[in-house]
Design a protein around this motif. Structure first.
Motif, short mmCIF file in Angstrom:
data_model
loop_
_atom_site.label_atom_id
_atom_site.label_comp_id
_atom_site.label_asym_id
_atom_site.label_seq_id
_atom_site.Cartn_x
_atom_site.Cartn_y
_atom_site.Cartn_z
N LYS A 135 0.85 -1.19 0.00
CA LYS A 135 0.00 0.00 0.00
C LYS A 135 0.89 1.24 0.00
CE LYS A 135 -3.66 -2.29 2.68
NZ LYS A 135 -4.44 -2.27 3.93
N PRO A 136 0.34 2.41 -0.39
CA PRO A 136 1.17 3.62 -0.42
C PRO A 136 1.90 3.91 0.90
CG PRO A 136 -0.90 4.04 -1.51
CD PRO A 136 -1.02 2.67 -0.89
N TYR A 139 4.77 0.44 1.60
CA TYR A 139 5.57 -0.30 0.63
C TYR A 139 7.08 -0.18 0.89
CZ TYR A 139 6.92 3.92 -2.01
OH TYR A 139 7.47 5.12 -2.39
N TYR A 192 2.78 5.03 -7.65
CA TYR A 192 2.17 5.76 -6.54
C TYR A 192 2.34 7.28 -6.66
CZ TYR A 192 0.84 1.61 -3.89
OH TYR A 192 0.23 0.44 -3.47
N GLN A 197 -3.78 4.90 -6.07
CA GLN A 197 -3.36 4.73 -4.69
C GLN A 197 -3.87 3.42 -4.11
OE1 GLN A 197 -1.19 7.21 -3.04
NE2 GLN A 197 -1.04 7.50 -5.27
#
Length: 404
Positions: A135-136, A139, A192, A197
């Motif tokens: 995930k943003p 990561y 990203y 997102q």
């Protein structure tokens, strides 16, 4: 009468079957007229640029259904993309003039979300590649914990989601083949930095080239009973960024293998209805099968099933119009389906046994092209199809990747 939602090779394959076997010119409802369906006399194309608006789309389908029911006893829908399938599932209570029994919307979302699908695989003991979810916000730390070797695969949780389709960034693709840590981080950051997102998946690469892929097309009747299964071996994929991962050449596999029985039991337990296709790969070292995803709709290359004798196209008609869907579990014959010129197989398929099989199938005249239909062969039509093939000859050398 059939209403096909979409305008790609899958659309043309359905239209070809309906025209050849039933003399029907189906309606294709689409936002844009794509080249593969241009200058065709076997499809009645309706272009509506506002179909991206859900409410407008539903109202259009409802109005079209009421109109067609005045002329035809039975009308059914063939959704040829994830978005079209999502609209049908979400609005199924309003689409009462159509014969389809669409799956529940909540179930559909589980299929389209790879993370949810892999949880279902665990529940039903279906094998899938080892996967890490990013995930943003996490990561940067999670990529440091990845413990499987390069090369590996990077892809969005749902490459057909509106969020990903609308995102814009350099070298955008549906799936990324990554060969180093630096390239992995660079690509994640590029994604990203865009409007996307959502979740990304880093996945262990299952060893083997395109010929280790398998695609399983299935059709479950209105009661949830799996009646048609067609397992096929892709031998070459598409490599253009916009179509990366789509199949370009396929050889059908006769009969039944164990993974088909596992998937049949899974689909019947959850009462799945309609068409679906599974992307599968066999590890060239261990010979184990791994499921990548399920697409709860007909696959782009599904016309190969008609050529091989376990027809998804025929299943729609027998189930939704004739109420007499016959069982076809496994293909009846071996054929070669092509969506590229033969010369590309000779250049990019490395397996000598497969090339020999291609040669044998050519000698038997068991080669089929979805887009080349003798009853839809006007000069303008031939020009469009030949142009499609010529472009592929041009771009394969630029985009082809050796998957080793």
């Amino acid at each position: 009468m059939a209403v096909i939602l979409g305008c790609d090779e899958n659309t043309y394959g359905f239209a070809r079957y309906l025209h050849k076997e039933h003399g029907i010119v189906p309606i294709a409802l689409t936002t844009t007229l794509l080249e593969v369906c241009k200058n065709s006399k076997i499809i009645d194309v309706i272009i509506d640029a506002k179909l991206h608006d859900y409410q407008h789309f539903v109202e259009t389908l409802v109005d079209l259904g009421k109109k067609l029911k005045k002329e035809y006893e039975k009308v059914f829908i063939v959704p040829c993309s994830d978005y079209y399938m999502e609209v049908c599932s979400r609005a199924k209570a309003e689409l009462t003039d159509y014969e389809n029994v669409f799956i529940d919307y909540d179930r559909l979302k589980e299929f389209n979300d790879k993370i949810s699908f892999y949880k279902m695989c665990e529940k039903y003991d279906l094998p899938y590649p080892k996967t890490v979810t990013l995930k943003p916000g996490d990561y940067k730390e999670k990529v440091k914990t990845i413990d499987f070797d390069y090369p590996l695969i990077l892809k969005p949780n749902n490459s057909n989601s509106i969020e990903y389709l609308h995102a814009s960034f350099p070298e955008k693709e549906k799936v990324y083949f990554i060969d180093s840590f630096d390239k992995l981080v660079h690509k994640i950051e590029a994604i990203y930095d865009s409007s996307y997102q959502g979740e990304l998946l880093v996945q262990k690469f299952v060893q083997g080239d395109d010929s280790n892929m398998r695609v399983l097309n299935v059709y479950s009747d209105k009661t949830g009973k799996v009646k048609v299964m067609s397992l096929n071996q892709p031998i070459l994929e598409e490599y253009h960024p916009s179509t990366f991962g789509n199949y370009a050449a396929i050889i059908s596999i006769e009969g039944v293998v164990p993974i088909m029985n596992q998937i049949k039991a899974f689909l019947e337990d959850i009462k799945f209805t309609g068409a679906a296709n599974f992307d599968i790969k066999i590890d060239e070292k261990t010979e184990e099968y791994y499921l990548f995803e399920i697409n709860p709709r007909p696959g782009r290359s599904s016309y190969v099933t008609t050529c091989a004798g376990a027809s998804i196209q025929r299943a729609f008609v027998e189930d939704l119009v004739e109420n007499n869907l016959k069982e076809h579990i496994g293909n009846e014959k071996e054929v070669l389906w092509l969506n590229v010129p033969m010369m590309l197989l000779k250049k990019y398929v490395k397996n000598e046994d497969i090339l020999k099989k291609v040669k044998d199938l050519k000698a038997k005249k068991a080669i089929f092209h979805t887009l080349k239909y003798e009853k839809d062969n006007a000069l303008k039509r031939r020009f469009i199809v030949n142009l499609q093939y010529a472009r592929k000859i041009h771009y394969y050398p630029k985009y082809y990747i050796e998957k080793k």
